[in-house]
Write an enzyme that holds these catalytic residues in place. Structure first.
Site, short mmCIF file in Angstrom:
data_model
loop_
_atom_site.label_atom_id
_atom_site.label_comp_id
_atom_site.label_asym_id
_atom_site.label_seq_id
_atom_site.Cartn_x
_atom_site.Cartn_y
_atom_site.Cartn_z
N ASP A 157 -12.76 5.48 2.12
CA ASP A 157 -11.42 5.51 2.74
C ASP A 157 -11.06 7.02 3.11
O ASP A 157 -10.86 7.79 2.19
CB ASP A 157 -10.54 5.08 1.36
CG ASP A 157 -8.80 5.13 1.73
OD1 ASP A 157 -8.71 5.58 2.75
OD2 ASP A 157 -8.39 4.45 0.89
N LYS A 185 2.51 11.16 -3.57
CA LYS A 185 1.64 10.40 -4.27
C LYS A 185 0.75 11.47 -5.11
O LYS A 185 -0.03 10.99 -6.01
CB LYS A 185 0.78 9.65 -3.46
CG LYS A 185 -0.20 8.54 -3.92
CD LYS A 185 -0.81 7.73 -2.84
CE LYS A 185 -1.91 6.62 -3.44
NZ LYS A 185 -2.21 6.00 -2.55
N ASP A 211 0.62 -1.12 -0.02
CA ASP A 211 0.06 0.04 -0.07
C ASP A 211 0.75 1.01 0.00
O ASP A 211 1.59 1.69 0.92
CB ASP A 211 -0.98 -0.06 1.22
CG ASP A 211 -1.55 1.08 1.49
OD1 ASP A 211 -1.59 2.06 0.59
OD2 ASP A 211 -2.46 1.40 2.25
N GLU A 271 -7.20 0.48 -4.63
CA GLU A 271 -7.32 0.44 -3.24
C GLU A 271 -8.85 -0.31 -2.71
O GLU A 271 -8.68 -1.23 -2.01
CB GLU A 271 -6.86 1.65 -2.48
CG GLU A 271 -5.42 1.93 -2.62
CD GLU A 271 -5.02 3.57 -2.74
OE1 GLU A 271 -6.10 4.21 -2.12
OE2 GLU A 271 -3.99 3.90 -3.03
P1 ADP Z 1 -3.10 7.46 3.97
O1 ADP Z 1 -3.85 6.31 3.27
O2 ADP Z 1 -3.29 8.80 3.20
O3 ADP Z 1 -1.75 7.14 3.54
P2 ADP Z 1 -3.76 6.35 6.24
O4 ADP Z 1 -4.93 5.64 6.08
O5 ADP Z 1 -2.24 6.00 6.94
O6 ADP Z 1 -3.36 7.63 5.31
O7 ADP Z 1 -4.23 7.53 7.74
C1 ADP Z 1 -3.47 8.31 8.23
C2 ADP Z 1 -4.23 9.20 9.04
O8 ADP Z 1 -4.97 8.67 10.02
C3 ADP Z 1 -3.45 10.07 9.86
O9 ADP Z 1 -4.14 11.66 9.79
C4 ADP Z 1 -3.57 10.08 11.32
O10 ADP Z 1 -3.63 10.97 12.26
C5 ADP Z 1 -5.19 9.30 11.26
N1 ADP Z 1 -5.19 8.06 12.38
C6 ADP Z 1 -4.47 7.01 12.78
N2 ADP Z 1 -4.61 6.59 14.02
C7 ADP Z 1 -5.70 7.29 14.26
C8 ADP Z 1 -6.71 6.98 15.62
N3 ADP Z 1 -6.52 6.23 16.24
N4 ADP Z 1 -7.74 7.90 15.45
C9 ADP Z 1 -7.79 9.04 14.72
N5 ADP Z 1 -7.15 9.03 13.52
C10 ADP Z 1 -6.11 8.19 13.27
MG MG Z 2 -4.64 4.82 2.18
#
Ligand code: ADP
Ligand code: MG
Length: 619
Positions: free
Chosen positions: A216, A87, A23, A186
């Site tokens: 998502d 990205k 991913d 995805e």
């Molecule tokens: P991407 O797909 O854009 O790479 P992610 O799916 O990894 O992103 O999501 C990252 C986001 O999730 C960040 O903004 C992070 O602060 C938030 N996040 C991670 N854990 C938690 C949580 N326990 N509660 C709320 N938000 C969270």
């Molecule tokens: Mg993602």
């Protein structure tokens, strides 16, 4: 065309080699595999650490590049040399992203019609190169954990990614030394992780048609995709979303709340930066607690779950509006959606779950870790490709990429390898000379960046293009490969309707050994190929700019000031010199300088059609 066993077609020399699922996220990236014993997908992680690798790259002194957690720390201390959210730039021109470039602390070069490049010091990096650095780190970590070389992968991309963005992702994989067997969506990966669409899970209805909504919400992006699965085939019915909406906005809302509830001495922007990190901590804490407290500048600051929900509600409402649009575009009513799959770290926020569930009037699928679900699904897809889930998966696919020769002898891929056949693809091209009446269409097969290193399949001339200035004709070239493996290449000039086509059999005389050798060659030469491509593209652009500027000067000589003319000719000489020196970075710098000098008067004289015409690819 003969049936090709997929493991041969993908060129694997060692049958047992592991294929990873990746991913490659805007905020975080990670790798997953099917566990050899449990046969279940698992995300790879070092002891006691998270499986997530922040998608952040830091360029330190002495060419010291770090990626991931270590690089993330430099976002605050060295923002100009710390690259994030790459990205978003994949496959984009400056024009596509300029309205949002203010939010980036690093510099992107501002030539409207060119693919975006990121400037660090005096080096220009393409988003492909930057993404490859993240993939390299993921590969390195995976190899360290698995104690075995990793060279094959399935990589996920958003469902809305276009051809250019998908190709850029493939290229990044190749540059990182990964053979990218498949690019998958995805939301499809997330659905696979929940067992939808795999026949092994017929208890969940994998056999019958199903409609799935995948919600998502990541760090900086939101997307909703409506999928239809029928007999293991996924179809994207619609996608919607906002590439500038995500968990970062929750953090910002918390910071704003603290700044209105408290007063701090000094610069607001400094407070903002430091409070951001605390806000993210607060947000995560509030996903499972009621009150967050901390101390900042000797003051206690706090936020309750209730207040948090109040400040983020408008943001979540925007995602619900997107859900409505996605349903509308898919031509579906809420109650026609069978499953809702939650993806992305930000869906951990209870209010998000509540509002999504309330909107669809349905229970959510949120039992798989939302950070890992996409990578886990990619691992499942990898396992299917490896032939482990069915006895032997026989698919008709193109074992090598099919494409065309463009300016400078570059290969432009229309049908990437591993495309399921029948397949179709088309792209528009234009001329580079005034009055050009013919166009050579040369068809190649292979994975190398320069056509001379690939296999030439056919060549023909599209003739009778009516006289037009360079860049005006629109020639659409389409590739259609039918179920028998016959490729029909058709070229049509859209303004005049002149048309010509040719048929070839790409598989003719091509053995499995040939395919393997061509794949290995392309991996071996990936870096050198990429550099040569970058140089060729820079040279083509530089040469074109010299030509158009020359023409422009002749035509508008009387409307230009003496300073404009002398500055322009100096910049032209400098560009010519850099072209003679074959130095990519210098050519890009000098091209930009000439552009900066000529843009103001070109705009003034409004004869901009010439430079605008440079947007299309040329043959
Ligand atoms: P991407 O797909 O854009 O790479 P992610 O799916 O990894 O992103 O999501 C990252 C986001 O999730 C960040 O903004 C992070 O602060 C938030 N996040 C991670 N854990 C938690 C949580 N326990 N509660 C709320 N938000 C969270
Ligand atoms: Mg993602």
């Amino acid at each position: 065309m003969a049936k090709i066993a997929i493991n041969i077609a993908t060129g694997s020399l060692q049958q047992q080699e592991i294929i990873v699922g990746i991913d490659l996220g805007t905020t975080n990236s990670l790798v997953a595999i099917i566990h050899p014993e449990s046969k279940k997908p698992v995300a790879l992680k070092e002891h006691n650490s998270s499986s997530l690798v922040p998608s952040v790259i830091h360029f330190g002194k002495n060419a010291n590049i770090t990626v991931g957690n270590e690089a993330k720390q430099y976002l605050v201390s060295d923002p100009a040399n710390t690259i994030f959210s790459v990205k978003r730039l994949m496959g984009k021109t400056y024009n596509d992203v300029k309205n949002n470039s203010a939010s980036l602390a690093y510099k992107i070069i501002d030539d409207e019609y060119k693919l975006v490049k990121v400037q660090v010091g005096n080096i220009f990096y393409s988003p492909v190169e930057l993404s490859s650095l993240i993939l390299k780190e993921l590969k390195k970590q995976a190899e360290h954990i698995l104690k075995t070389p990793v060279s094959k992968a399935v990589i996920t991309v958003p469902a809305y990614f276009n051809d250019a963005q998908r190709q850029a992702t493939r290229d990044a994989g190749k540059l990182a030394g990964l053979d990218v067997l498949r690019i998958i969506n995805e939301p499809t990966a997330a659905s696979l992780a929940y067992g939808f669409g795999t026949s092994s899970n017929s208890s969940k209805g994998g056999e019958q048609a199903k409609t799935i909504a995948v919600y998502d919400l990541g760090g900086g992006t939101f997307d909703i995709s409506i999928l239809n699965i029928n007999g293991g085939i996924f179809e994207v019915l619609s996608t919607n979303g906002d590439t500038y909406l995500g968990g970062d906005d929750f953090d910002a809302a918390v910071v704003d709340y603290w700044l209105t509830e408290n007063t701090f001495a000094g610069e607001i922007s400094t407070h903002r930066q430091i409070l951001r990190l605390k806000a993210e901590e607060a947000k995560k804490y509030l996903s499972s607690n009621e009150l967050f407290k901390t101390v900042y500048e000797e003051k206690e600051i706090s936020i309750s779950r209730e207040n948090f929900e109040a400040v983020i509600k408008p943001i979540v409402e925007r995602t619900i509006a997107s859900c409505k649009n996605a349903l509308k575009d898919a031509g579906l009513k809420k109650n026609e959606v069978d499953e809702i799959v939650m993806v992305g770290g930000s869906t951990r926020v209870p209010l998000v779950k509540e509002m999504v569930s309330a909107f669809f009037e349905k229970r959510l699928n949120d039992t798989v870790d939302p950070d890992e679900v996409v990578a886990l699904g990619a691992a499942i897809q990898a396992d299917i490709l490896a032939g482990n889930t069915t006895d032997m998966l026989l698919l008709d696919i193109t074992p090598l990429s099919l494409g065309l020769e463009t300016m400078g002898g570059l290969m432009d891929v229309l049908l990437p390898r591993n495309s399921k056949i029948p397949a179709r693809a088309s792209r528009q091209y234009t001329t580079y000379k005034d009055g050009q009446s013919g166009m050579k269409i040369a068809v190649y097969q292979g994975e190398r960046d320069m056509v001379k290193d690939n296999r030439r399949l056919a060549e023909f001339n599209l003739t009778g293009i009516p006289g037009m200035p360079a860049g005006m004709p629109k020639v659409e070239i389409s590739f259609l490969i039918n179920a028998d493996g016959i490729l029909v290449v058709n070229a049509k000039e859209l303004r005049s309707g002149v048309e010509q086509s040719i048929e070839v059999k790409p598989q003719y005389g091509l053995t499995d050994e040939d395919v393997e050798k061509m794949l290995l060659d392309s991996m071996e030469h990936a870096k050198e190929d990429m550099d040569l491509r970058a140089l060729t593209e820079a040279k083509t652009e530089g040469e074109q700019l010299l030509q158009t500027t020359e023409k422009f000067l002749q035509k508008n000589f009387d409307n230009l000031t003496r300073t404009e003319i002398s500055e322009t000719s100096l910049a032209m000489q400098a560009l010519q010199l850099s072209l003679d020196m074959n130095d990519k970075n210098l050519i890009q710098t000098k091209t930009e300088e000439l552009n900066d000098i000529s843009r103001p008067y070109a705009e003034r004289i409004m004869d901009y059609a010439v430079s605008k015409a440079m947007a299309g690819k040329k043959i």
